[in-house]
Write an enzyme that holds these catalytic residues in place. Sequence first.
Site, PDB file in Angstrom:
ATOM      1  N   PRO A  86       0.829  -1.133  -0.085  1.00  0.00           N
ATOM      2  CG  PRO A  86      -0.484  -1.209   2.025  1.00  0.00           C
ATOM      3  CD  PRO A  86       0.683  -2.128   1.367  1.00  0.00           C
ATOM      4  CD  GLU A  87       3.603   2.696  -4.044  1.00  0.00           C
ATOM      5  OE1 GLU A  87       3.663   4.127  -4.615  1.00  0.00           O
ATOM      6  OE2 GLU A  87       3.933   1.810  -4.510  1.00  0.00           O
TER       7      GLU A  87
ATOM      8  CE  LYS B 286       5.453   4.229   0.818  1.00  0.00           C
ATOM      9  NZ  LYS B 286       6.585   3.443   0.614  1.00  0.00           N
TER      10      LYS B 286
ATOM     11  CG  HIS C  12      -5.239 -15.365   9.192  1.00  0.00           C
ATOM     12  ND1 HIS C  12      -4.758 -16.592   9.611  1.00  0.00           N
ATOM     13  CD2 HIS C  12      -6.020 -15.653   8.282  1.00  0.00           C
ATOM     14  CE1 HIS C  12      -4.954 -17.595   8.809  1.00  0.00           C
ATOM     15  NE2 HIS C  12      -5.773 -16.946   8.141  1.00  0.00           N
TER      16      HIS C  12
ATOM     17  NE  ARG D 212       4.935 -11.089   2.137  1.00  0.00           N
ATOM     18  CZ  ARG D 212       5.437 -10.874   1.386  1.00  0.00           C
ATOM     19  NH1 ARG D 212       6.748 -11.081   1.056  1.00  0.00           N
ATOM     20  NH2 ARG D 212       4.900  -9.970   0.048  1.00  0.00           N
TER      21      ARG D 212
ATOM     22  NE  ARG E 107      10.689  -2.781  -3.152  1.00  0.00           N
ATOM     23  CZ  ARG E 107       9.734  -2.039  -2.707  1.00  0.00           C
ATOM     24  NH1 ARG E 107      10.050  -0.924  -1.848  1.00  0.00           N
ATOM     25  NH2 ARG E 107       8.347  -2.068  -3.049  1.00  0.00           N
TER      26      ARG E 107
END
Length: 282
Positions: free
Chosen positions: A2-3, A58, A90, A108, A258
């Site tokens: 997400p940005e 963010k 979760h 994660r 990246r």
Amino acid sequence: MPELPEVEAVRRALRRIVSGKRIRRVRVVHAIAVRPQGAREIRRAAGQRIRGIERRGKYLLLKLEKGWLALHFRLDGQVLWFAGEQPKSHACVIFELARGSLGFVDPRHLGRVHYYRRQEECAGLRRLGMEPLSAEFTAEQLQAMLRQSRRPLKVFLMDQTRIAGLGNIYSSEALWRAGLNPWGHADEVKPEEARRVHKAIVEVLRAALECCLDPPPDFRNPQWWFQGLEAILGVYGREGKPCRRCGAIIQRITQAGRSTYFCPKCQRQPGGSTQSAKETGP
Ligand SMILES: [Zn+2]
């Protein structure tokens, strides 16, 4: 990951669900999600009412009566809404409200939830640069920042201390829209090119935000994620496919660890040179 557009869409949609509600209880299921803080710090949010929801870069920020909850989603963290006694699968951190729970979910375990009495206590927030969709972010401001940096354009655009909220996807997209090579040096960008980059950043973020809000986020669905964003992407994730503008084959390179996607033909070196990316790449 997400940005700015995704986090802003989450902010707008979540505001309607949790604003004004009191946090009855805080459960830290996976302590890793609150590191380096401990469960005790996060539990300070218990008993406090959610006054509002803000965003910086963010970060998603829940303004409480006596402090702030700062959520950072990193690669694929998200927030989910669990009604009543529904199993909170979760969830790493659960904020129980009157008629349901807000869960911070990240399988994660890279995303983080932190509690601060004041925003200034958060080092990550303190360091953030300009908000690219705010009035203070002008082409002149961007040009002045570019002049001070020797870094490759793509790395410059991802630097949160310069422009907050622009990540890997939208920095690639902005440079493709502006027709500039991601390896070009920031300080070689001419004023006319800086205006193009500025326009491209604002336009791609606005287009993505619009897309993220239609359909709006569905926090009740664990499978939910933003749909249809591919339609607004010109270059990201399109390695080996023809450029939507000139037809050349899109390439992928690695910058600062990246993936950067770019068109070797229509994304030129800054400074008005006509050399292609291939000739001047790493
Ligand atoms: Zn092209």
